[in-house]
Design a protein around this motif. Structure first.
Motif, PDB file in Angstrom:
ATOM      1  N   GLU A 538     151.656 -10.024 -37.426  1.00 32.22           N
ATOM      2  CA  GLU A 538     150.734  -9.208 -36.637  1.00 32.22           C
ATOM      3  C   GLU A 538     149.386  -9.085 -37.364  1.00 32.22           C
ATOM      4  OE1 GLU A 538     150.695  -8.148 -33.752  1.00 32.22           O
ATOM      5  OE2 GLU A 538     150.050  -6.077 -33.513  1.00 32.22           O
ATOM      6  N   LEU A 539     148.718 -10.209 -37.556  1.00 38.78           N
ATOM      7  CA  LEU A 539     147.434 -10.158 -38.254  1.00 38.78           C
ATOM      8  C   LEU A 539     146.374  -9.581 -37.337  1.00 38.78           C
ATOM      9  CD1 LEU A 539     145.744 -10.880 -40.780  1.00 38.78           C
ATOM     10  CD2 LEU A 539     145.183 -13.028 -39.661  1.00 38.78           C
ATOM     11  N   GLN A 540     145.808  -8.458 -37.728  1.00 39.55           N
ATOM     12  CA  GLN A 540     144.795  -7.838 -36.873  1.00 39.55           C
ATOM     13  C   GLN A 540     143.453  -7.666 -37.557  1.00 39.55           C
ATOM     14  OE1 GLN A 540     144.770  -7.307 -33.751  1.00 39.55           O
ATOM     15  NE2 GLN A 540     146.915  -7.542 -33.162  1.00 39.55           N
ATOM     16  N   LEU A 541     143.397  -7.948 -38.852  1.00 38.87           N
ATOM     17  CA  LEU A 541     142.091  -7.857 -39.524  1.00 38.87           C
ATOM     18  C   LEU A 541     141.966  -8.983 -40.539  1.00 38.87           C
ATOM     19  CD1 LEU A 541     139.412  -6.336 -40.266  1.00 38.87           C
ATOM     20  CD2 LEU A 541     140.744  -5.135 -42.000  1.00 38.87           C
ATOM     21  N   ALA A 542     140.885  -9.743 -40.404  1.00 41.58           N
ATOM     22  CA  ALA A 542     140.588 -10.783 -41.392  1.00 41.58           C
ATOM     23  C   ALA A 542     139.308 -10.376 -42.108  1.00 41.58           C
ATOM     24  CB  ALA A 542     140.404 -12.127 -40.696  1.00 41.58           C
ATOM     25  N   VAL A 543     139.377 -10.311 -43.446  1.00 40.90           N
ATOM     26  CA  VAL A 543     138.197  -9.957 -44.226  1.00 40.90           C
ATOM     27  C   VAL A 543     137.820 -11.152 -45.092  1.00 40.90           C
ATOM     28  CG1 VAL A 543     137.216  -8.398 -45.952  1.00 40.90           C
ATOM     29  CG2 VAL A 543     138.911  -7.541 -44.335  1.00 40.90           C
ATOM     30  N   ILE A 544     136.560 -11.500 -45.076  1.00 35.20           N
ATOM     31  CA  ILE A 544     136.127 -12.609 -45.915  1.00 35.20           C
ATOM     32  C   ILE A 544     135.048 -12.114 -46.861  1.00 35.20           C
ATOM     33  CG2 ILE A 544     134.941 -14.839 -45.883  1.00 35.20           C
ATOM     34  CD1 ILE A 544     136.538 -15.121 -43.120  1.00 35.20           C
ATOM     35  N   ASP A 545     135.323 -12.198 -48.141  1.00 36.40           N
ATOM     36  CA  ASP A 545     134.358 -11.701 -49.121  1.00 36.40           C
ATOM     37  C   ASP A 545     133.465 -12.847 -49.569  1.00 36.40           C
ATOM     38  OD1 ASP A 545     133.051  -9.911 -50.736  1.00 36.40           O
ATOM     39  OD2 ASP A 545     134.470 -10.088 -52.394  1.00 36.40           O
ATOM     40  N   GLU A 546     132.240 -12.519 -49.916  1.00 36.60           N
ATOM     41  CA  GLU A 546     131.274 -13.546 -50.355  1.00 36.60           C
ATOM     42  C   GLU A 546     131.302 -14.691 -49.360  1.00 36.60           C
ATOM     43  OE1 GLU A 546     129.419 -12.713 -52.771  1.00 36.60           O
ATOM     44  OE2 GLU A 546     130.597 -11.177 -53.815  1.00 36.60           O
ATOM     45  N   GLN A 547     131.056 -14.353 -48.115  1.00 34.92           N
ATOM     46  CA  GLN A 547     131.297 -15.304 -47.037  1.00 34.92           C
ATOM     47  C   GLN A 547     130.509 -16.596 -47.180  1.00 34.92           C
ATOM     48  OE1 GLN A 547     129.145 -16.132 -44.252  1.00 34.92           O
ATOM     49  NE2 GLN A 547     127.425 -15.194 -45.330  1.00 34.92           N
TER      50      GLN A 547
END
Ligand code: ADP
Ligand code: MG
Length: 842
Positions: A538-547
């Motif tokens: 149930e992936l509901q948030l994807a965060v990408i750092d230093e995009q």
């Protein structure tokens, strides 16, 4: 392969061949859900996969062709991850946009990349249009195919004609021109000059300087051929004069030139002014005879990039014929209303003036018009993408006030108001029913991590999962520790996991199982997180750092692990707002322009190379107080080609001679990732006093105990980069120092370095950097994303960008689908432009 998946594959493929026009099935792709869902269940396809297919296909009709391509691609990827056997045969193409899969595309696009390459050899879109220079080798793609506004159905068919229709162009010439990307008459119009010779601003020979690169015009006074090297070679000496003085030209070993030069002829020569026996000369300059026409009517003469077997004059004459005849016939796809309100030159005129300008003013206006088109199309695309993203539904997460307050009171610090704003932006997004697409932009040290952690908490509190992707394992590990700590009241340690390349296989398996059965709520890692076998319940948030460190593909992949998950991308590159709105206009923007309280600005000094001892003294003092220091180098090893100090070499001397009593670590890009990590961790754990490093430390590493950042060869770095480096110190409450030592004494006055000493404000520095260096270096190749498609436009031209953005917005508000008759041509040209592999910068 299961029949239901086989069917899906068939329809996806058909849809692709139809240019994503939603015609693969009568009534639209969503119709297939009537039967497919049942069949898939019968095939025992995983419920998650079924739901993903249902969701995407249901909203499919409302998407633009480009987003449709993305949607199918994402789905197919997801299916492939679960059922690897489906990927054996060619599924939908790996990169749909490269296949030109748009409604307007006249030719059915081939299905696999392999086929694409084979069948489109001469049409392969180039990702980096080469500018200028003399080139041979691979044929280039046609110019006008992917250029903003270059072609529509109103473009005269004759512009598709092969060049052999022109007088004086035979098959061999035509082939040569293909090397320049010129396949058709239309391509000629868009083969812009590399530069111009402005004869209205010629320099008199008398005022030339040694070493100067110039163009001068003169008449031939005398001409001599003489043998050199015992008669094995010849040299032709020509003296020209322009009435102010004479200049001697030498041409080596081109005996045929003797017949081309005649006394009394006017020629123009371009080259570097050299010196011989105390007199100014030019050796083997570029030259051409001067037409009366060039000199008197067209005083600004275009210079094109050439390839072998064609010369400037020949190409220019050809251009003149073609542009004079055909530029006026080109239909302008830009609606008149936009043209008028933006006050830009009509396209026909711009195409004429860009080749044969009547004046510098006209040339500027022509450039502006062509650049306007590029940015305008880019903006329209960005707006459409944003709309598409918002057209699908996302899961709603409502966060009670009490929950948030409890989280905030348990933090070890009070959030800055910028952080609070970012959090309420995110909270509103998550509760909107539409997928969040937010860019969190905040200077180094502004505290983005805690914002991301709270966002993840909001998601997991509702039983769903979050994935955080960072560019290096050091960073991932750092986030992992921070997240575990920040969320310790709401998540058990085993619910947050770290997944990097080095994670042992057994543990990886365990993590994968935990993600698939939803017992793991947050996974933090490197690209290992998006690797094939990783599946989320149930992936509901994807965060990408230093995009900016990630490619477009990787971001899309992380997103495709869920169904319309919320997306948060973070960057520390403080792009000026106007630029951010252009480059990332498809994302909503939260800017954190405030540092946590108590942070002292880093004291920055520019030192001369001779003052290095002073720097070392300060460094020693800080280390005595228990602090640590970075020393950054522009090079790994000393090089003959580039002047500058190098990490490896200096590390040796520093540890043996300068600081024999201290512990030094060495870090650079040629070390293996595991070695790098180990070194970084040792530094963090205070096993080293000093870390000698190249810029690999640049990204996000948090060592609050480090208080000195000494940068060698500081003039070799851009402002944005210097600022990032400086951001590695000043992260604790102690006064920190940044010492900039340029390669040479005379660079001490370097404007960039002075600006660094004056300001700690990343946004101000970014503006300055743009002014000083231009966008390419500022953004780096990856980050430029869309911008890499710009030929005429410069990202530095903020005014033009503003103008184009406003116009695009207005038009989008009136006619987002470009379905009004007056926008029909634009709709066509737009489709063509976006069909050519422009990236998505999400
Ligand atoms: P960046 O935005 O560069 O990713 P980080 O999230 O790594 O910054 O934060 C930098 C440091 O500041 C961390 O040590 C973090 O704990 C601390 N920090 C974050 N927010 C605050 C705050 N509001 N007050 C004090 N310290 C903070
Ligand atoms: Mg960070």
């Amino acid at each position: 392969m299961q029949t239901s998946l086989e069917k899906l594959r068939k329809f996806f493929r058909l849809e692709h061949e139809n240019g994503y026009s939603n015609k693969a099935i009568i009534g639209g792709l969503a119709k297939m859900l009537d039967f497919w869902e049942g069949e898939a269940r019968a095939d025992q396809i995983q419920e998650g996969v079924i739901q993903a297919v249902v969701q995407r296909l249901r909203s499919y009709d409302g998407l633009s062709p480009q987003s449709r391509a993305d949607a199918l691609k994402g789905l197919w990827k997801r299916i492939g991850d679960t059922y690897p056997e489906t990927q054996q045969k060619s599924g939908p193409p790996k990169s749909p946009r490269q296949a030109g899969g748009l409604v307007e595309s006249p030719k059915p696009a081939p299905i696999s990349n392999q086929q694409l390459v084979e069948s489109q050899q001469t049409h392969k879109p180039s990702s980096s249009p080469t500018r200028g220079g003399i080139t041979g080798g691979q044929p280039r793609p046609p110019r006008s195919e992917s250029v903003a506004g270059a072609r529509t159905s109103a473009t005269p068919a004759a512009l598709d004609a092969k060049l052999t229709v022109l007088q004086g162009v035979g098959p061999r010439h035509a082939e040569t021109l293909i090397k320049l990307g010129i396949h058709t008459l239309g391509d000629m119009l868009y083969y812009f000059p590399r530069r111009y010779d402005d004869y209205s601003q010629l320099k008199p020979i008398k005022s030339l300087w040694y070493g100067e690169q110039v163009t001068v015009i003169g008449t031939i006074q005398s001409l001599h051929t003489r043998p050199i090297r015992g008669g094995k070679a010849t040299i032709i000496e020509v003296v020209i004069s322009d009435g102010t003085a004479a200049l001697r030209l030498s041409f080596f070993n081109q005996p045929w030139l003797a017949n081309r030069f005649k006394q009394g002829d006017a020629i123009s020569v371009s080259g570097k002014v050299d010196q011989y026996l105390g007199k100014l000369v030019m050796n083997s300059p570029d030259w051409e005879s001067v037409d009366a026409e060039n000199l008197h009517t067209n005083r600004i003469v275009p210079i094109y990039s050439l390839t072998e077997r064609i010369n400037q004059k020949w190409l220019r004459n050809l251009m003149k014929q073609v542009t004079e005849y055909w530029a006026p016939a080109v239909a302008d796809a830009l609606p008149e209303s936009v043209r008028n309100s933006a006050r830009v030159m009509p396209l026909s005129e711009a195409l004429l003036q860009i080749h044969f300008p009547d004046s510098q003013e006209k040339l500027t206006a022509a450039r502006e018009r062509l650049a306007f088109d590029e940015i305008f199309y880019l903006q329209m695309g960005v707006l459409r993408q944003k709309r598409d993203w918002q057209s699908v539904d996302a899961k709603r997460f409502s966060i009670p006030d009490e929950w948030l307050e409890a989280r905030l009171t348990s933090l070890p610090f009070t959030l800055t108001s910028a952080q609070q704003r970012a959090i309420s932006d995110i909270r509103a997004d998550l509760d909107s029913g539409k997928p969040m697409n937010r860019l969190l932009q905040g200077d180094v040290g502004s505290g983005k991590t805690v914002v991301a952690a709270l966002a993840a908490g909001m998601i997991t509190m509702n039983g769903a999962q979050a994935a955080i992707m960072a560019p290096t394992s050091i960073l991932a590990e750092q986030h992992y520790r921070n997240f575990t700590d920040l969320l310790k009241e709401i998540l058990k340690p085993e619910e947050i996991r770290l997944l990097v390349g080095d994670t042992p296989e057994l543990e990886k398996e365990e993590i994968r199982a935990g993600l698939a059965n939803n017992s793991i709520k947050i996974v933090i890692g490197t690209h290992a997180v998006i690797e094939g076998p990783v599946q989320f319940a149930e992936l509901q948030l994807a965060v990408i750092d230093e995009q900016h460190r990630f490619g477009v593909e990787q971001r899309a992949e992380l997103r495709s692990k869920g169904t319309n998950p919320h997306l948060l991308v973070m960057t520390a590159t403080p792009i000026p707002r106007s630029l951010a709105l252009t480059l990332y206009g498809d994302l909503d923007l939260s800017i954190m322009d405030e540092m946590p309280a108590g942070r002292q600005p880093v004291n920055t000094f520019v030192l001369r190379p001779q003052e290095r001892e002073r720097a070392f003294t300060l460094l020693r003092g800080q280390i005595k107080d228990g602090k640590q220091a970075f020393i950054i180098y522009p090079l790994i090893e000393e090089s003959e080609k580039i002047e500058g100090r190098a990490a490896v070499d200096d590390y040796e001397t520093l540890s043996k001679e300068v600081f024999p009593d201290l512990k030094l670590g060495l870090l650079h890009g040629r070390m293996r990732p595991a070695e790098k990590d180990e070194t970084m961790l040792k530094f963090r754990d205070k096993q080293y006093d000093i870390l000698a490093s190249t810029t690999v430390v640049e990204v996000g590493v948090d060592v609050p105990n480090a208080t000195v950042m000494l940068i060698e060869g500081a003039d070799r770095f851009g402002l944005a980069q210097l600022h990032q480096l400086r951001g590695r110190v000043g992260r604790g409450s102690d006064q920190s120092y940044c010492l900039l030592i340029p390669t040479r004494e005379d660079a001490t006055e370097n404007e960039r370095l002075q600006v660094m000493a004056e300001s700690n404000d990343g946004f101000l520095l970014a503006e300055k950097d743009l002014q000083l260096r231009g966008p390419g270096e500022f953004l780096g190749t990856r980050q430029s994303g869309y911008a890499s498609g710009l030929r005429m436009a410069s990202i530095t031209d903020v005014k033009l960008i503003e103008k184009a953005r406003i116009q695009a917005q207005q038009l989008f508000q009136q006619d987002a689908d470009l379905s009004k008759p007056e926008n029909a041509l634009l709709a066509e040209a737009f489709g063509r432009f976006w069909g050519e592999g422009k990236g998505d910068v999400s």
